[in-house]
Design a protein around this motif. Structure first.
Motif, mmCIF file in Angstrom:
data_model
loop_
_atom_site.group_PDB
_atom_site.id
_atom_site.type_symbol
_atom_site.label_atom_id
_atom_site.label_comp_id
_atom_site.label_asym_id
_atom_site.label_seq_id
_atom_site.Cartn_x
_atom_site.Cartn_y
_atom_site.Cartn_z
ATOM 1 N N UNK A 1 0.825 -1.203 0.000
ATOM 2 C CA UNK A 1 0.000 0.000 0.000
ATOM 3 C C UNK A 1 0.862 1.256 0.000
ATOM 4 N N UNK A 2 0.384 2.256 -0.736
ATOM 5 C CA UNK A 2 1.184 3.458 -0.941
ATOM 6 C C UNK A 2 0.291 4.698 -0.822
ATOM 7 N N UNK A 3 0.769 5.709 -0.105
ATOM 8 C CA UNK A 3 0.092 7.009 -0.029
ATOM 9 C C UNK A 3 0.881 7.997 -0.872
ATOM 10 N N UNK A 4 0.195 8.649 -1.808
ATOM 11 C CA UNK A 4 0.829 9.623 -2.691
ATOM 12 C C UNK A 4 0.311 11.004 -2.305
ATOM 13 N N UNK A 5 1.190 11.869 -1.825
ATOM 14 C CA UNK A 5 0.784 13.197 -1.368
ATOM 15 C C UNK A 5 0.928 14.235 -2.476
ATOM 16 N N UNK A 6 -0.106 15.065 -2.637
ATOM 17 C CA UNK A 6 -0.059 16.216 -3.533
ATOM 18 C C UNK A 6 -0.477 17.449 -2.740
ATOM 19 N N UNK A 7 -0.315 18.635 -3.353
ATOM 20 C CA UNK A 7 -0.492 19.866 -2.579
ATOM 21 C C UNK A 7 -1.790 20.631 -2.817
ATOM 22 N N UNK A 8 -2.624 20.201 -3.750
ATOM 23 C CA UNK A 8 -3.924 20.851 -3.894
ATOM 24 C C UNK A 8 -4.917 19.889 -4.535
ATOM 25 N N UNK A 9 -6.194 20.246 -4.484
ATOM 26 C CA UNK A 9 -7.250 19.332 -4.900
ATOM 27 C C UNK A 9 -7.227 19.084 -6.404
ATOM 28 N N UNK A 10 -7.049 20.129 -7.215
ATOM 29 C CA UNK A 10 -6.956 19.928 -8.663
ATOM 30 C C UNK A 10 -5.843 18.950 -9.000
ATOM 31 N N UNK A 11 -4.759 19.068 -8.245
ATOM 32 C CA UNK A 11 -3.596 18.211 -8.491
ATOM 33 C C UNK A 11 -3.929 16.737 -8.263
ATOM 34 N N UNK A 12 -4.705 16.452 -7.232
ATOM 35 C CA UNK A 12 -5.009 15.049 -6.935
ATOM 36 C C UNK A 12 -5.887 14.448 -8.034
ATOM 37 N N UNK A 13 -6.815 15.259 -8.600
ATOM 38 C CA UNK A 13 -7.647 14.738 -9.687
ATOM 39 C C UNK A 13 -6.859 14.640 -10.997
ATOM 40 N N UNK A 14 -5.918 15.545 -11.217
ATOM 41 C CA UNK A 14 -5.067 15.427 -12.406
ATOM 42 C C UNK A 14 -4.287 14.118 -12.368
ATOM 43 N N UNK A 15 -3.727 13.809 -11.210
ATOM 44 C CA UNK A 15 -2.935 12.584 -11.092
ATOM 45 C C UNK A 15 -3.820 11.349 -11.205
ATOM 46 N N UNK A 16 -4.993 11.378 -10.604
ATOM 47 C CA UNK A 16 -5.905 10.233 -10.702
ATOM 48 C C UNK A 16 -6.323 9.991 -12.148
ATOM 49 N N UNK A 17 -6.696 11.049 -12.862
ATOM 50 C CA UNK A 17 -7.108 10.910 -14.264
ATOM 51 C C UNK A 17 -5.944 10.454 -15.127
ATOM 52 N N UNK A 18 -4.759 10.924 -14.819
ATOM 53 C CA UNK A 18 -3.566 10.485 -15.550
ATOM 54 C C UNK A 18 -3.352 8.981 -15.379
ATOM 55 N N UNK B 1 6.876 23.420 -18.063
ATOM 56 C CA UNK B 1 5.583 23.029 -18.631
ATOM 57 C C UNK B 1 4.490 23.544 -17.709
ATOM 58 N N UNK B 2 3.908 24.692 -18.067
ATOM 59 C CA UNK B 2 2.932 25.343 -17.199
ATOM 60 C C UNK B 2 1.624 24.566 -17.094
ATOM 61 N N UNK B 3 1.352 23.670 -18.053
ATOM 62 C CA UNK B 3 0.101 22.904 -18.017
ATOM 63 C C UNK B 3 0.059 21.923 -16.856
ATOM 64 N N UNK B 4 1.222 21.428 -16.456
ATOM 65 C CA UNK B 4 1.266 20.435 -15.368
ATOM 66 C C UNK B 4 2.026 20.960 -14.161
ATOM 67 N N UNK C 1 -7.261 17.452 -19.375
ATOM 68 C CA UNK C 1 -7.390 18.898 -19.514
ATOM 69 C C UNK C 1 -7.999 19.513 -18.262
ATOM 70 N N UNK C 2 -8.003 20.849 -18.206
ATOM 71 C CA UNK C 2 -8.616 21.535 -17.063
ATOM 72 C C UNK C 2 -10.111 21.248 -16.996
ATOM 73 N N UNK D 1 -12.380 3.831 -5.748
ATOM 74 C CA UNK D 1 -11.342 3.899 -6.777
ATOM 75 C C UNK D 1 -11.907 3.670 -8.173
ATOM 76 N N UNK D 2 -13.194 3.968 -8.358
ATOM 77 C CA UNK D 2 -13.819 3.775 -9.660
ATOM 78 C C UNK D 2 -13.355 4.872 -10.614
ATOM 79 N N UNK D 3 -13.481 4.586 -11.916
ATOM 80 C CA UNK D 3 -13.111 5.565 -12.928
ATOM 81 C C UNK D 3 -14.081 6.735 -12.880
ATOM 82 N N UNK D 4 -13.541 7.947 -12.840
ATOM 83 C CA UNK D 4 -14.411 9.120 -12.727
ATOM 84 C C UNK D 4 -14.392 9.976 -13.984
ATOM 85 N N UNK D 5 -13.509 9.656 -14.948
ATOM 86 C CA UNK D 5 -13.438 10.461 -16.157
ATOM 87 C C UNK D 5 -14.202 9.775 -17.270
ATOM 88 N N UNK D 6 -15.263 10.386 -17.811
ATOM 89 C CA UNK D 6 -16.076 9.734 -18.838
ATOM 90 C C UNK D 6 -15.411 9.689 -20.205
#
Length: 607
Positions: free
Chosen positions: A253-270, A421-424, A475-476, A514-519
């Motif tokens: 098991x692994x905990x991956x820390x990020x610094x803001x909410x948008x960031x956590x969804x970007x990583x999950x979708x990635x 890379x300002x997008x990420x 994307x955003x 942990x279900x897929x959230x990106x349609x």
């Protein structure tokens, strides 16, 4: 765990919980607390501070009730208040108390007031006069002011857990008001992972002739955590997290820390682009969902949690003393001479005939890097480097607990790579090197080191085009849609199913996070790794490599791929092992510097 004159019901409960040997903080603090001393205790995260204060306050309540006749009205009184900075910690403390009281639950009642239960319902709970109340300072103050909780003549002990966070979470004014409703004399216990100026202020405010315990556990336990850092660009962070998770470099098991909410969804979708399942944990989610996510993670239902450590920005900043590598307090047990006693918006669901989305504030009492008891965490990955040295300590403290091994891996973005890379890009990366220097200094003072981990990027360069394709798909707009969908779903689950789950606890197993959230469409070819992209790897130790292997081995970095040997060599090596067929597609197993860790904390052997 054995202490003199401990109630037999507590001894049985401790035996059932497999508490056979006290930790250092428990060994030092419990006898002092039972003797009625005020205590200011500093011990590292995961050292057992919760049991160190819960056990003595329950023991004292049982002793007080046993000394009174059954008909006495004094048996019914609130004798202890436990103040915590976050709701997650309140749930954890309540759970431990429930386990400790398994054989005396009729004699000692507890009440958790830090949840989402409306005040009116909580008032009905307080009518039963629980012996122990657990809550955040703001909620306790509300009940004291409304007189639904009266403790002026009954309170024996006040506990403040994670005391260094109480002031930094904005509870200083609440705490001062709370003191006006308390009796003049009561026992105070302050527990903290660090001793800061805020804790010193609390000591002046609450404690009388306190015993100060500053405990450094310098046994082999401090060597259970192996720390690594990788210097890389923002794009390379996504490349390396893909390699680590997809090729199973870290077992367990692994905990991956990020610094803001948008960031956590970007990583999950990635990660979803590669069929890597993960769940997110942040302040937008309802408390019930957050608690359930942690429970399921501890049970092994999920391997990866992407946690948003938002508390960093306001409550976890380094003080001036800490910037200079200093910390309050002594390195031994001492008597104190002090005699003083005194973002962004998310979505929520609204039912007004129609379902509407409206602005939802973050939960200011959310906290994940502190207090929450994650069990058997193999590794902590700081995908975004924390914004303070203090926060780093608490993040990596989620692993290497309870005498089990663990590791941390932190990504640090050098200044020359910031903004490429300002997008990420994450805004906090601008200070990565500055904070990392502080962390290194603080770790050196604690006789610990962070080892550099150098990936051979040539070995994984073939994956770069896949990473760039996946990042372009996130994307955003897709992040915003995923955020809305996830929060909306969790709120529905939390509210509509709450009563059902209370009556049918086993049905919680059907609720997954942990279900897929990106349609959007996920490209099928991204889910699998073709053989031609697999990096070249070194042969297992003790096996003579062919000439081609010798030539390649000079180019290998620290990524520990095990090379697929020719069939005849594989049969020779594995003639006693019937599982050699599985080696054909067996990718990375361990870090070469330190073997990967299994969920039980033991090192994995190379196959």
């Amino acid at each position: 765990m054995e202490f003199k004159n401990l109630d037999p019901r507590l001894s049985r409960a401790l035996s059932k919980l497999n508490f056979h040997k006290p930790t250092l903080i428990q060994e030092k603090a419990i006898p002092l607390a039972l003797a009625g001393k005020d205590i200011l205790a500093r011990a590292r995260t995961g050292s057992g501070k919760t049991a160190a204060y819960c056990l003595p306050i329950v023991q004292k309540i049982l002793a007080a009730k046993d000394a009174l006749p059954e008909s006495s009205l004094e048996r019914v009184a609130t004798r202890s208040i436990i103040l915590v900075p976050t709701r997650e910690l309140a749930v954890q403390v309540t759970k431990f108390l429930d386990e400790l009281l398994i054989y005396c639950s009729k004699d000692v009642k507890t009440a958790n007031l830090a949840g989402n239960i409306p005040m009116q319902l909580q008032k009905s709970i307080l009518l039963e006069t629980p012996d122990i109340v657990i809550a955040t300072p703001s909620r306790i103050l509300a009940h004291l002011e409304s007189q639904s909780l009266i403790v002026r003549n009954s309170l024996d002990s006040l506990v403040i857990d994670e005391a260094d966070l109480i002031f930094s979470y904005g509870y200083e004014e609440d705490l001062q008001k709370i003191l006006t409703f308390l009796p003049k004399i009561f026992q105070s216990l302050l527990m903290s992972a660090t001793l800061t100026k805020d804790v010193e202020n609390l000591k002046q405010l609450l404690l009388r002739n306190p015993i100060i315990l500053t405990l450094h556990e310098e046994t082999e336990e401090t060597n259970l955590l192996t720390q690594y850092a990788v210097r890389c660009s923002e794009i390379d962070k996504f490349l390396l997290i893909y390699v680590i998770l997809k090729l199973r470099l870290i077992k367990g098991k692994c905990i991956i820390f990020v610094n803001d909410i948008d960031r956590c969804y970007r990583l999950k979708l990635f990660l979803e682009q590669f069929s890597i399942k993960s769940c997110v944990l942040n302040s937008e989610l309802p408390l019930n969902s957050r608690y359930h996510i942690v429970q399921e993670f501890n049970k092994g239902v999920y391997d990866y949690i992407i946690a948003t450590d938002e508390g960093d920005f306001k409550s976890e900043q380094d003080t001036e003393d800490e910037l200079n590598g200093e910390e309050l307090g002594d390195n031994a047990v001492s008597e104190s001479k002090d005699m003083t006693h005194s973002n962004k918006k998310s979505v929520s669901l609204e039912k007004n005939g129609k379902k509407k989305l409206r602005a939802r504030k973050k939960d200011r009492e959310y906290g994940v890097s502190r207090g929450v008891d994650f069990i058997n965490v193999t590794a902590v990955i700081n995908f975004d480097f924390p914004t303070s040295a203090k926060s780093y300590i608490h993040r990596v403290g989620r692993t290497a607990r309870a005498n089990q091994r663990g590791m941390s891996l932190s990504f640090v973005v050098p200044k020359e790579f910031v903004g490429q890379n300002k997008n990420v890009m994450c805004l906090t990366t601008k200070r990565d090197e500055e904070i990392y220097a502080r962390v290194e200094k603080k770790q050196s003072l604690a006789n610990s080191t962070i080892k550099p981990y150098s990936f051979d990027m040539n070995q994984v360069e073939g994956f770069r085009y896949r990473i760039e394709d996946a990042l372009r798909a996130v994307t955003r707009v897709s992040i915003k849609e995923a955020r809305v969908k996830d929060v909306k779903s969790e709120i529905l689950n939390s509210e509509k199913l709450k009563a059902h789950f209370e009556d049918n606890p086993n049905d919680l197993t059907i609720l997954r996070h942990d279900i897929t959230i990106h349609p959007a469409r996920v490209q099928q070819h991204m889910k699998h790794i073709p053989s031609y992209l697999m990096p070249k790897i070194a042969p297992p130790s003790g096996v003579n490599s062919v000439q081609d292997d010798k030539e390649d081995s000079s180019k290998l970095g620290r990524i520990p791929f095990h090379k697929n040997l020719p069939n005849n060599r594989r049969r020779t090596q594995n003639h006693h092992n019937s599982t050699h067929k599985k080696r054909k597609n067996d990718p990375l197993k361990t870090f070469s510097i330190g073997d990967a860790f299994s969920t039980n904390g033991k090192r994995q052997r190379r196959k």
